[in-house]
Motif scaffolding. Structure first.
Motif, PDB file in Angstrom:
ATOM      1  N   LEU A 299       7.537   3.889  -9.746  1.00  0.00           N
ATOM      2  CA  LEU A 299       7.231   2.543 -10.245  1.00  0.00           C
ATOM      3  C   LEU A 299       8.276   1.536  -9.789  1.00  0.00           C
ATOM      4  CD1 LEU A 299       6.093   3.437 -13.877  1.00  0.00           C
ATOM      5  CD2 LEU A 299       4.677   2.378 -12.106  1.00  0.00           C
ATOM      6  N   ASP A 300       9.536   1.963  -9.759  1.00  0.00           N
ATOM      7  CA  ASP A 300      10.611   1.079  -9.303  1.00  0.00           C
ATOM      8  C   ASP A 300      10.409   0.700  -7.842  1.00  0.00           C
ATOM      9  OD1 ASP A 300      13.187  -0.266  -9.728  1.00  0.00           O
ATOM     10  OD2 ASP A 300      13.946   1.226  -8.302  1.00  0.00           O
ATOM     11  N   ARG A 301      10.045   1.686  -7.031  1.00  0.00           N
ATOM     12  CA  ARG A 301       9.775   1.403  -5.610  1.00  0.00           C
ATOM     13  C   ARG A 301       8.554   0.509  -5.467  1.00  0.00           C
ATOM     14  NH1 ARG A 301      11.206   6.022  -1.240  1.00  0.00           N
ATOM     15  NH2 ARG A 301      12.966   7.007  -2.321  1.00  0.00           N
ATOM     16  N   PHE A 302       7.549   0.781  -6.286  1.00  0.00           N
ATOM     17  CA  PHE A 302       6.330  -0.028  -6.234  1.00  0.00           C
ATOM     18  C   PHE A 302       6.654  -1.499  -6.480  1.00  0.00           C
ATOM     19  CE2 PHE A 302       2.571  -2.028  -7.997  1.00  0.00           C
ATOM     20  CZ  PHE A 302       1.542  -1.531  -7.205  1.00  0.00           C
ATOM     21  N   SER A 303       7.542  -1.751  -7.421  1.00  0.00           N
ATOM     22  CA  SER A 303       7.903  -3.126  -7.767  1.00  0.00           C
ATOM     23  C   SER A 303       8.799  -3.767  -6.717  1.00  0.00           C
ATOM     24  CB  SER A 303       8.621  -3.152  -9.128  1.00  0.00           C
ATOM     25  OG  SER A 303       7.795  -2.628 -10.133  1.00  0.00           O
ATOM     26  N   SER A 304       9.678  -2.965  -6.112  1.00  0.00           N
ATOM     27  CA  SER A 304      10.668  -3.532  -5.196  1.00  0.00           C
ATOM     28  C   SER A 304      10.171  -3.674  -3.759  1.00  0.00           C
ATOM     29  CB  SER A 304      11.943  -2.678  -5.200  1.00  0.00           C
ATOM     30  OG  SER A 304      11.665  -1.361  -4.769  1.00  0.00           O
ATOM     31  N   LEU A 305       9.259  -2.788  -3.367  1.00  0.00           N
ATOM     32  CA  LEU A 305       8.757  -2.856  -1.987  1.00  0.00           C
ATOM     33  C   LEU A 305       7.878  -4.076  -1.810  1.00  0.00           C
ATOM     34  CD1 LEU A 305       7.841   0.853  -1.168  1.00  0.00           C
ATOM     35  CD2 LEU A 305       9.581  -0.519  -0.037  1.00  0.00           C
ATOM     36  N   LYS A 306       8.125  -4.823  -0.772  1.00  0.00           N
ATOM     37  CA  LYS A 306       7.282  -5.980  -0.479  1.00  0.00           C
ATOM     38  C   LYS A 306       5.980  -5.494   0.125  1.00  0.00           C
ATOM     39  CE  LYS A 306      10.966  -9.336   0.267  1.00  0.00           C
ATOM     40  NZ  LYS A 306      11.572 -10.289   1.216  1.00  0.00           N
ATOM     41  N   GLN A 307       4.907  -6.149  -0.245  1.00  0.00           N
ATOM     42  CA  GLN A 307       3.586  -5.787   0.283  1.00  0.00           C
ATOM     43  C   GLN A 307       3.483  -6.347   1.694  1.00  0.00           C
ATOM     44  OE1 GLN A 307       0.445  -6.119  -2.564  1.00  0.00           O
ATOM     45  NE2 GLN A 307      -1.067  -6.472  -1.003  1.00  0.00           N
ATOM     46  N   LYS A 308       3.751  -5.500   2.666  1.00  0.00           N
ATOM     47  CA  LYS A 308       3.841  -5.963   4.057  1.00  0.00           C
ATOM     48  C   LYS A 308       2.489  -6.116   4.720  1.00  0.00           C
ATOM     49  CE  LYS A 308       8.416  -3.963   4.750  1.00  0.00           C
ATOM     50  NZ  LYS A 308       9.233  -3.017   5.537  1.00  0.00           N
ATOM     51  N   ARG A 309       1.510  -5.407   4.168  1.00  0.00           N
ATOM     52  CA  ARG A 309       0.182  -5.491   4.775  1.00  0.00           C
ATOM     53  C   ARG A 309      -0.765  -6.098   3.778  1.00  0.00           C
ATOM     54  NH1 ARG A 309      -2.171  -0.389   6.477  1.00  0.00           N
ATOM     55  NH2 ARG A 309      -1.523   0.302   4.435  1.00  0.00           N
ATOM     56  N   TYR A 310      -1.699  -6.860   4.285  1.00  0.00           N
ATOM     57  CA  TYR A 310      -2.647  -7.530   3.407  1.00  0.00           C
ATOM     58  C   TYR A 310      -4.044  -7.066   3.724  1.00  0.00           C
ATOM     59  CZ  TYR A 310       1.349 -10.417   2.350  1.00  0.00           C
ATOM     60  OH  TYR A 310       2.585 -10.831   1.966  1.00  0.00           O
ATOM     61  N   LYS A 311      -4.842  -6.985   2.689  1.00  0.00           N
ATOM     62  CA  LYS A 311      -6.223  -6.538   2.844  1.00  0.00           C
ATOM     63  C   LYS A 311      -6.994  -7.540   3.665  1.00  0.00           C
ATOM     64  CE  LYS A 311      -9.769  -4.403   0.048  1.00  0.00           C
ATOM     65  NZ  LYS A 311     -10.200  -4.139  -1.319  1.00  0.00           N
ATOM     66  N   ALA A 312      -7.620  -7.070   4.754  1.00  0.00           N
ATOM     67  CA  ALA A 312      -8.385  -7.978   5.608  1.00  0.00           C
ATOM     68  C   ALA A 312      -9.618  -8.444   4.883  1.00  0.00           C
ATOM     69  CB  ALA A 312      -8.794  -7.255   6.906  1.00  0.00           C
ATOM     70  N   PRO A 313     -10.072  -9.677   5.151  1.00  0.00           N
ATOM     71  CA  PRO A 313     -11.307 -10.156   4.532  1.00  0.00           C
ATOM     72  C   PRO A 313     -12.469  -9.258   4.879  1.00  0.00           C
ATOM     73  CG  PRO A 313     -10.155 -11.927   5.701  1.00  0.00           C
ATOM     74  CD  PRO A 313      -9.484 -10.650   6.067  1.00  0.00           C
ATOM     75  N   VAL A 314     -13.440  -9.184   3.985  1.00  0.00           N
ATOM     76  CA  VAL A 314     -14.624  -8.341   4.214  1.00  0.00           C
ATOM     77  C   VAL A 314     -15.322  -8.735   5.495  1.00  0.00           C
ATOM     78  CG1 VAL A 314     -16.914  -7.799   3.315  1.00  0.00           C
ATOM     79  CG2 VAL A 314     -14.950  -7.757   1.804  1.00  0.00           C
ATOM     80  N   GLU A 315     -15.248 -10.048   5.844  1.00  0.00           N
ATOM     81  CA  GLU A 315     -15.969 -10.523   7.011  1.00  0.00           C
ATOM     82  C   GLU A 315     -15.370 -10.019   8.311  1.00  0.00           C
ATOM     83  OE1 GLU A 315     -14.969 -12.367   4.538  1.00  0.00           O
ATOM     84  OE2 GLU A 315     -16.833 -13.098   3.663  1.00  0.00           O
ATOM     85  N   SER A 316     -14.128  -9.523   8.254  1.00  0.00           N
ATOM     86  CA  SER A 316     -13.441  -9.126   9.486  1.00  0.00           C
ATOM     87  C   SER A 316     -13.741  -7.681   9.818  1.00  0.00           C
ATOM     88  CB  SER A 316     -11.933  -9.308   9.311  1.00  0.00           C
ATOM     89  OG  SER A 316     -11.238  -8.700  10.371  1.00  0.00           O
ATOM     90  N   ASP A 317     -14.000  -7.398  11.089  1.00  0.00           N
ATOM     91  CA  ASP A 317     -14.243  -6.033  11.518  1.00  0.00           C
ATOM     92  C   ASP A 317     -12.971  -5.216  11.533  1.00  0.00           C
ATOM     93  OD1 ASP A 317     -16.916  -6.320  11.814  1.00  0.00           O
ATOM     94  OD2 ASP A 317     -16.867  -6.796  13.940  1.00  0.00           O
ATOM     95  N   SER A 318     -11.820  -5.873  11.381  1.00  0.00           N
ATOM     96  CA  SER A 318     -10.549  -5.159  11.401  1.00  0.00           C
ATOM     97  C   SER A 318     -10.172  -4.622  10.036  1.00  0.00           C
ATOM     98  CB  SER A 318      -9.438  -6.096  11.898  1.00  0.00           C
ATOM     99  OG  SER A 318      -9.278  -7.169  10.992  1.00  0.00           O
TER     100      SER A 318
END
Length: 454
Positions: free
Chosen positions: A419-438
């Protein structure tokens, strides 16, 4: 006078997620499988407005009205049916076809007709040559005529222009090119895209043929499976093989078995596991997950049990979890896929049912099949961070907490540390929009350069 074509209406009803639409107007809270909120149509203090994502429907218990996303927009915004369809189509990137636009209507009609005629031609190529290589391949794989006929399996002859000759003169070359069944080449203005291949047609949810996947019968061919390209009819990032035939069963049984290939799909259907879908060589995307979630929020992954299949199962597990779908992984072992499994004499339907019941949690599956516990502390720490990065993309806090707890137990790491790591790690990747094929997850749990290349 122009009117919106039924094709557009069908796509809106099939592709637009009612939960996504209503969430923009109503504050919804999950309760069990459904979501509840205060009715947007009247004043109340206790939530009696319900949305059922698995049925893609809403219902207001107080006023006894309900329906789909289109009907919600009509009631809420007090607009007409065509206005609601047009609004949703524009928002979700669905092309609006209008009757009265003869050129556009004619294009879609011709594309559907081309695919239907091509399917008939491929089917007849097997029926007219019962001792040919295509029929022999299917017979050797123990596929009965009932399955071949039900799913309209055919054969594209080993010729540069056999299908072209069948259709040329009936359609303009530009229309033929737009169908995706032909390619430009030095050998001529157009050549057949599929040659010497067993042909598996894809159907729309209304039962029209929209594309094909072809399995090569040549050992020298590098591309074993070749799918139709993206066309006006065929969007590979949201299409499943067999969906037209099996989605009603998936809704009824409330879970889907997801496999990789057409032969795996057909084998399971033949063995009466008729709640199955195949991705057909296409990377599983968020668009796939959104489409599937309208019918069920439970999936059993049954991919090939080789290294490529393991990596694909991991990638797909994350995408499913990040889209709110409960996921388990059925591992057959011995390098088998579902087709291989049932072609062995000692394997039965009951055996497979037992494997479904004992299918592994994705976290357990990853840790076991990537030998995480045999790795050093540094590599385990890296794996933990990678897993947390994936878990951060899961929108449901209860599911996130369950995954964190599972990760802690499986790795033998104190939950507070995770949980500590979960809170401290920055979310480096973001969920691509549904419209994107990526919008697919790139998994980094690789044990070797061979894994990474695969």
């Amino acid at each position: 006078m122009r009117r919106i074509a039924q094709e557009t209406i069908n796509r809106v009803l099939e592709e637009v997620d009612v939960l996504d639409v209503i969430s923009q107007y109503v504050d919804l809270k999950k309760r069990g499988q459904n979501y509840f909120g205060l009715s947007p149509f009247r004043s109340e203090t206790k939530p009696s407005f319900s949305v059922a994502p698995d049925k893609n429907m809403w219902y207001d218990f107080g006023s006894a009205q309900g329906g789909n996303a289109v009907q919600f927009l009509i009631e809420y915004e007090k607009i007409s049916f065509p206005e609601a369809i047009r609004s949703l189509a524009e928002k979700y990137g669905i092309e609006i076809i209008e009757r009265g636009n003869k050129e556009q209507n004619n294009l879609y009609d011709q594309l559907y007709e081309i695919h239907e005629l091509a399917c008939i031609y491929f089917e007849n190529s097997i029926k007219d040559n019962p001792k040919g290589t295509a029929k022999k391949y299917l017979t050797d794989r123990s596929f009965h005529d009932s399955i071949i006929n039900q799913f309209r399996i055919g054969f594209a002859p080993d010729s540069w222009d056999s299908l072209l000759k069948e259709l040329q003169g009936k359609f303009d070359n530009q229309i033929l090119k737009k169908s995706g069944l032909f390619s430009e080449s030095k050998k001529g203005p157009l050549i057949d895209r599929f040659r010497n291949r067993i042909m598996f047609p894809f159907f729309s949810l209304s039962g029209k043929i929209i594309g094909f996947s072809g399995r090569s019968l040549s050992e020298k061919e590098d591309v074993k499976y070749l799918n139709s390209p993206e066309t006006l009819l065929f969007e590979k990032s949201k299409v499943f093989y067999g969906s037209y035939q099996t989605l009603p069963n998936i809704r009824k049984k409330n879970f889907a078995i997801l496999v990789e290939g057409q032969t795996d799909f057909l084998r399971l259907v033949e063995q009466t596991f008729d709640n199955v879908l195949a991705t057909s060589g296409t990377a599983f995307s968020s668009k796939h997950a959104v489409a599937l979630k309208k019918y069920t929020n439970r999936v059993i992954l049954c991919y090939d049990s080789d290294s490529a299949g393991i990596n694909a199962a991991i990638r797909t597990s994350y995408v499913l979890l990040q889209n709110g779908i409960e996921t388990r992984v059925l591992f057959l072992g011995n390098g088998d896929d579902p087709d291989d499994f049932f072609r062995k004499d000692n394997n039965t339907k009951d055996t497979f049912r037992s494997l479904i019941k004992s299918a592994a949690h994705p976290i357990s599956f990853i840790i076991k099949h990537k030998d995480i516990l045999k790795q050093g502390a540094a590599d385990q720490s890296k794996f933990l961070n990678e897993c947390i990065g994936e878990i951060q993309l899961v929108p449901d806090s209860m599911v996130r907490n369950d995954l964190i707890r599972k990760l802690s137990n499986e790795l033998g790491v104190v939950e507070a540390e995770v949980l500590d790591r979960f809170s401290s790690l920055k979310q480096k990747r973001y969920k691509a929009p549904v419209e994107s094929d990526s919008s697919t997850t790139e998994v980094t749990h690789y044990r070797s350069s061979e894994d990474k290349a695969q």
